[in-house]
Design an enzyme around this catalytic site. Structure first.
Site, PDB file in Angstrom:
ATOM      1  N   HIS A 196       0.760  -1.188   0.128  1.00  0.00           N
ATOM      2  CA  HIS A 196       0.102   0.032  -0.111  1.00  0.00           C
ATOM      3  C   HIS A 196       0.809   1.148  -0.103  1.00  0.00           C
ATOM      4  CE1 HIS A 196      -2.907   2.911   1.563  1.00  0.00           C
ATOM      5  NE2 HIS A 196      -3.988   2.222   1.464  1.00  0.00           N
ATOM      6  N   ASP A 273       2.194  -4.603   7.701  1.00  0.00           N
ATOM      7  CA  ASP A 273       1.117  -3.978   7.609  1.00  0.00           C
ATOM      8  C   ASP A 273      -0.250  -5.221   7.725  1.00  0.00           C
ATOM      9  OD1 ASP A 273      -1.183  -2.845   6.422  1.00  0.00           O
ATOM     10  OD2 ASP A 273      -0.450  -2.349   4.669  1.00  0.00           O
ATOM     11  N   GLN A 276      -5.413  -5.612   6.420  1.00  0.00           N
ATOM     12  CA  GLN A 276      -6.374  -6.783   5.887  1.00  0.00           C
ATOM     13  C   GLN A 276      -6.427  -8.005   6.354  1.00  0.00           C
ATOM     14  OE1 GLN A 276      -8.579  -5.597   3.600  1.00  0.00           O
ATOM     15  NE2 GLN A 276      -7.568  -3.579   3.214  1.00  0.00           N
ATOM     16  N   LYS A 299     -11.492  -0.921   9.343  1.00  0.00           N
ATOM     17  CA  LYS A 299     -11.527  -2.060   8.821  1.00  0.00           C
ATOM     18  C   LYS A 299     -12.056  -3.271   9.595  1.00  0.00           C
ATOM     19  CE  LYS A 299      -7.892  -0.503   5.431  1.00  0.00           C
ATOM     20  NZ  LYS A 299      -8.701  -0.056   4.299  1.00  0.00           N
ATOM     21  N   CYS A 442      -4.502   2.266  -3.843  1.00  0.00           N
ATOM     22  CA  CYS A 442      -3.450   3.055  -3.138  1.00  0.00           C
ATOM     23  C   CYS A 442      -2.448   2.078  -3.451  1.00  0.00           C
ATOM     24  CB  CYS A 442      -3.665   3.228  -1.689  1.00  0.00           C
ATOM     25  SG  CYS A 442      -4.892   4.347  -1.436  1.00  0.00           S
TER      26      CYS A 442
END
Length: 487
Positions: A196, A273, A276, A299, A442
């Protein structure tokens, strides 16, 4: 945890699925493309009190319902949908809402909405600053939310959790605090081309300031970041590996445990990261052994405006402040200041108090369902979505083909030959009430590598159902037929 084996499987790469649907195409006669409209929408919330529509947010399970889910009589999506008022709007652009943009942001259950309302109505006050009842109550709930985050990802201590505005700020915190203090010329930072922008741009800035070098890992033939190449790139010059857990475009899952072992073998740190992954699967930071991990509340069914950084205690203790001001100090003199211990050192000023409490409520809700149960259900939905998308004419799905050994997250980015993804998303919204994402998500470097400027993306969460997927697929086929009618 999901099997994170992403090595080469010898599976053919999914390109264009040329399976043509044989059903009669819907007529285009009299079809008018509507301009966007934004009516005031009143949620129609189910108020049934039967055992089949109980609330999960307080960890109270009905044995009969749990058995029904296990036996397949009712899906997790059907069970939890009543908890999300936004999903029960009367209509969006004249159609029933089908929300498939969860990788951008998730919807919020009633338990989270009520927690925010309760904070502002019952004990709105600043934290860590007052001795009166309201301030003490707000402080207790704010710090309780930190403990909930720590328990949710299995951090060893709540002091390892720093609240930030979002995951982007969390990465910037590491970049400007740890990065500027530890990197020097010729030091190497390894990333993948699938990261990202939030995980790329801060390190570009730091590299410019320190003389460090960025190295990027490309994709293998299965359209997964090449972890074997990543392993080969790690050397004694490597100081940091920045890598996603789950790709927001490819849906691929990376073997973080292996990557951490390789990096630590040369003394490098790892920043994960997990935006997700944390909302969709069991994430154990002690098991992963990552040095830093970031995620966003919005999220994972929580409010916007807050995220968090996990950092190992020994690292946070050595890092200088990211921002200066109130709350992050120990003592202030005219010529110098001393700083508080982590995490306060990194939380300058009045924090997002209500949002943190709302995040805590979201964690209660998710924990009440069970992250493994959420993950297992979403894996079924992921395979169903991928299979159904392959029935759409001339579609190109990005990322690995699911198999017994390769698991995809419950999202698919795709393009359809000769139709722009923004046209697809616009038509789906205006004509069918289906919300998906279009654009570069992104991830411009990744899209350039794939040879496209943008893609469409459908992404699911546990409150979605196979019916949602079916409605989306039928609407998508109608969309394709509409645009092909002009050829």
């Amino acid at each position: 945890m999901v099997n994170t084996n992403t090595d080469k499987q010898g599976q053919p790469l999914t390109k264009f699925c040329s399976c043509i649907d044989e059903q009669k195409e819907p007529t285009m006669e009299g079809l008018v493309v509507k301009l966007p409209s934004f009516p005031f929408l009143s949620p129609n919330i189910s108020s049934s009190s039967s055992s089949s529509t109980f609330r999960l947010g307080f960890r109270r399970f009905s044995a009969s319902i749990s058995a029904a889910v296990n036996e397949g009589f009712v899906s997790l999506g059907q069970l939890t949908r009543p908890d999300f008022p936004i999903l029960h709007q009367q209509e969006v652009n004249g159609s029933k809402l089908v929300y498939l943009d969860n990788a951008a942001t998730s919807q919020k259950p009633t338990a989270v909405l009520k927690s925010l309302q309760n904070y502002y109505e019952a004990y709105n006050s600043n934290v860590h600053r007052g001795i009166h009842y309201l301030s003490a109550k707000a402080t207790d709930e704010y710090e309780l939310a930190r403990k909930k985050v720590a328990a949710f990802i299995n951090a060893s201590d709540s002091a390892e959790i720093v609240f930030t505005r979002n995951a982007t700020e969390a990465i910037n915190l590491v970049a400007y605090s740890w990065g500027l203090s530890n990197l020097k010329p010729r030091d190497e930072i390894i990333l993948t081309i699938a990261e990202h922008h939030s995980a790329i741009v801060p390190w570009q800035i730091v590299a410019q300031k320190t003389g460090a070098i960025l190295k990027f890992v490309s994709l293998d033939e299965n359209e997964v970041p090449d972890v074997e190449k990543l392993r080969e790139m790690i050397s004694t010059s490597t100081k940091l590996v920045v890598v996603h857990h789950v790709s927001n475009v490819l849906g691929s899952v990376l073997p973080i445990e292996d990557i951490v072992i390789w990096a630590h073998a040369v003394g490098a740190k790892v920043l994960v990261d997990a935006c997700q992954s944390v909302p969709h699967m069991v994430v154990d930071v002690q098991g992963l052994d990552a040095d830093f991990l970031v995620a966003s509340s919005h999220k994972m069914c929580g409010p916007t405006g807050i995220g968090f950084l996990f950092g190992k205690s020994n690292l946070l203790l050595t890092m200088p402040p990211f921002l200066g001001g109130g709350e992050m100090i120990s003592d202030v003199f005219l010529d110098h200041s001393t700083y508080a211990e982590p995490p306060s050192r990194f939380e300058a000023g009045t924090p997002a108090i209500g949002e943190a409490i709302g995040l805590g409520a979201a964690i209660d809700y998710l924990s009440g369902i069970g992250m493994q149960k959420i993950h297992d259900y979403e894996m079924e939905l992921a395979n169903y979505l991928f299979e159904k998308l392959c029935s759409v004419p001339n579609i190109r799905i990005y990322g690995p083909k699911p198999s017994d050994d390769v698991h995809r997250a419950a999202l698919c980015s795709f393009n359809i030959e000769n139709i722009h993804p923004t046209d697809i998303a616009t038509f789906l919204d205006q004509q069918h009430g289906v919300a998906i994402r279009s654009g570069h998500h992104c991830a411009q470097p990744l899209h350039r590598h794939l040879g496209v400027n943008a893609s469409a993306r459908a992404s699911l969460h546990f409150y979605n159902t196979e019916e949602d997927v079916d409605n989306f697929i039928q609407s998508l086929k109608d969309t394709v037929s509409f645009f092909n009618s002009f050829k």
